[in-house]
Design a protein around this motif. Structure first.
Motif, PDB file in Angstrom:
ATOM      1  N   PRO A   1     -23.600  -8.118 -85.017  1.00  0.00           N
ATOM      2  CA  PRO A   1     -23.784  -7.288 -86.215  1.00  0.00           C
ATOM      3  C   PRO A   1     -24.170  -8.153 -87.410  1.00  0.00           C
ATOM      4  O   PRO A   1     -23.830  -9.334 -87.490  1.00  0.00           O
ATOM      5  CB  PRO A   1     -22.399  -6.655 -86.428  1.00  0.00           C
ATOM      6  CG  PRO A   1     -21.667  -6.829 -85.141  1.00  0.00           C
ATOM      7  CD  PRO A   1     -22.210  -8.067 -84.506  1.00  0.00           C
ATOM      8  N   ASP A   2     -24.865  -7.536 -88.349  1.00  0.00           N
ATOM      9  CA  ASP A   2     -25.270  -8.254 -89.553  1.00  0.00           C
ATOM     10  C   ASP A   2     -24.068  -8.857 -90.277  1.00  0.00           C
ATOM     11  O   ASP A   2     -24.160  -9.950 -90.854  1.00  0.00           O
ATOM     12  CB  ASP A   2     -26.015  -7.320 -90.507  1.00  0.00           C
ATOM     13  CG  ASP A   2     -27.423  -6.992 -90.016  1.00  0.00           C
ATOM     14  OD1 ASP A   2     -27.847  -7.574 -88.989  1.00  0.00           O
ATOM     15  OD2 ASP A   2     -28.087  -6.161 -90.662  1.00  0.00           O
ATOM     16  N   ALA A   3     -22.941  -8.158 -90.268  1.00  0.00           N
ATOM     17  CA  ALA A   3     -21.761  -8.662 -90.978  1.00  0.00           C
ATOM     18  C   ALA A   3     -21.275  -9.974 -90.385  1.00  0.00           C
ATOM     19  O   ALA A   3     -20.811 -10.861 -91.118  1.00  0.00           O
ATOM     20  CB  ALA A   3     -20.639  -7.626 -90.944  1.00  0.00           C
ATOM     21  N   VAL A   4     -21.364 -10.121 -89.075  1.00  0.00           N
ATOM     22  CA  VAL A   4     -20.939 -11.372 -88.432  1.00  0.00           C
ATOM     23  C   VAL A   4     -21.865 -12.512 -88.846  1.00  0.00           C
ATOM     24  O   VAL A   4     -21.425 -13.631 -89.125  1.00  0.00           O
ATOM     25  CB  VAL A   4     -20.919 -11.207 -86.905  1.00  0.00           C
ATOM     26  CG1 VAL A   4     -20.686 -12.548 -86.212  1.00  0.00           C
ATOM     27  CG2 VAL A   4     -19.839 -10.210 -86.503  1.00  0.00           C
TER      28      VAL A   4
ATOM     29  N   ALA B   1     -23.654 -12.646 -91.619  1.00  0.00           N
ATOM     30  CA  ALA B   1     -23.418 -12.929 -93.036  1.00  0.00           C
ATOM     31  C   ALA B   1     -22.159 -13.771 -93.222  1.00  0.00           C
ATOM     32  O   ALA B   1     -22.118 -14.683 -94.060  1.00  0.00           O
ATOM     33  CB  ALA B   1     -23.310 -11.621 -93.815  1.00  0.00           C
ATOM     34  N   GLU B   2     -21.124 -13.488 -92.447  1.00  0.00           N
ATOM     35  CA  GLU B   2     -19.893 -14.274 -92.535  1.00  0.00           C
ATOM     36  C   GLU B   2     -20.128 -15.728 -92.121  1.00  0.00           C
ATOM     37  O   GLU B   2     -19.424 -16.633 -92.589  1.00  0.00           O
ATOM     38  CB  GLU B   2     -18.805 -13.649 -91.664  1.00  0.00           C
ATOM     39  CG  GLU B   2     -18.229 -12.366 -92.242  1.00  0.00           C
ATOM     40  CD  GLU B   2     -17.270 -11.688 -91.277  1.00  0.00           C
ATOM     41  OE1 GLU B   2     -17.025 -12.262 -90.185  1.00  0.00           O
ATOM     42  OE2 GLU B   2     -16.773 -10.602 -91.608  1.00  0.00           O
TER      43      GLU B   2
END
Length: 348
Positions: free
Chosen positions: A192-195, A197-198
């Motif tokens: 996922p994009d959130a992973v 970004a993190e």
């Protein structure tokens, strides 16, 4: 009733070794092997399938890449783990049967990640500054001094960098790139994009990673999605790379159209460094050997003594945990949702 201290110790769990193509002595240092044999009953069955089959019903774990179809797994009533020490999950294991029987399948990929990441960085720096090219020229008496040998040199510092894949290799590479302060974009459709970004990178589509990057690192695993019915890096994808790009290939070859790659390197569109090849050993008459814009490497990015020794340590640590009814934490578990989509084949 006899006191507990008079009872014989239970026999340690049986572990079968069948580690080819890795020699046992390569992945287990003397100290690791000694500790391994203190904690487990270890039997090396390499090259003796009859002995392996005879002992399999008693085995707690198998260390190696042995064929494990459903019929074999059904006989392995005490089996709790299969630990692959080559580096990839192959289709020679009936994974659904293993999972249904509570058998963990683990891979040693994490042991290679740091070695491959450091090598990938070295290849990128070579491409940036023509290090091996100018070494060859110097040895042939064609050296170019000062700026004359740097007409196409570029900096990695502050560069646009694209990663294709952010698995074990990509995660190991990121901290090595950090001192250069690049802008890093990542294409990884399994995250996922959130992973992303993190992890401090910009999520991006493949077209953007290719089109907007001066340096591209190809790090993804070979899967049914990126190698069958059309390769991920086909001619059209390679044409999206900007002129003068530098591309580093350190993951398996099946996702790339190598004929198209060599055509573009030969035409001077971009420079590339290749550690993995469709056919290994590479044929003696392969045109790749003649291309000046290509840095050649014989599939050696990960296979260094430190990585091999770490494999043995991973095996020992995770088997020790499993014997204590605890989950493994160091090796990479085969995910039921993903393992059937890998398209790995042994090197060589």
């Amino acid at each position: 009733m006899s006191p507990a201290s008079d009872r014989p110790d239970p026999e340690p769990p049986l572990v079968l070794l069948d580690t080819a193509p890795q020699p046992v002595g390569r992945i287990f240092t003397p100290d690791t092997r000694a500790t391994f044999e203190q904690r487990f009953r270890v039997v090396d069955c390499g090259g003796d399938p009859d002995r392996f089959d005879a002992l399999l019903p008693e085995a707690f774990a198998v260390v190696g890449q042995t064929d494990l179809p459903a019929a074999r797994l059904e006989r392995a009533t005490r089996l709790r783990a299969v630990l692959n020490v080559e580096g990839n999950f192959y289709p020679n294991v009936d994974y659904p049967t293993a999972f249904a029987r509570g058998v963990r399948v683990l891979g040693c990929g994490p042991a290679y990640a740091q070695a491959v990441a450091e090598y990938a960085l070295g290849l990128a720096l070579d491409l940036a500054r023509g290090i091996s090219r100018e070494d060859r020229a110097f040895r042939a008496g064609r050296e170019r001094y000062l700026g004359d040998g740097n007409a196409d040199a570029v900096l990695l510092r502050g560069a646009d960098v694209g990663l294709i894949g952010l698995g074990n290799l990509g995660r190991a590479l990121l901290p090595l790139l950090a001192p250069f302060r690049p802008r890093v974009r990542v294409f990884d459709p399994w995250l996922p994009d959130a992973v992303l970004a993190e992890a401090g990178v910009e999520p991006a589509g493949l077209d953007q990673v290719l089109g907007d990057s001066r340096f591209v690192f190809v790090l993804a695993a070979v899967t049914s999605e990126n190698s069958e019915g059309g390769r991920l890096l086909d001619a059209a994808a390679l044409d999206r790379l900007p002129a003068g790009a530098r591309v580093v290939f350190v993951s398996r070859a099946a996702m790339t159209d190598y004929d198209a790659l060599l055509d573009r390197v030969e035409a001077g569109r971009f420079l590339a460094a290749v550690d993995v090849w469709p056919d290994e050993p590479v044929p003696a008459d392969a045109r790749a050997r003649r291309l000046e814009g290509l840095v050649l490497s014989a599939h050696r990015a990960g296979g260094i003594p430190a990585a091999f020794a770490e494999i043995g340590e991973l095996v020992l640590d995770d088997l020790t945990l499993l014997a204590r009814a605890l989950p493994p934490v160091r090796m990479q578990p085969a995910a039921p949702e993903l393992v059937g989509r890998y398209r790995n084949r042994p090197a060589g």
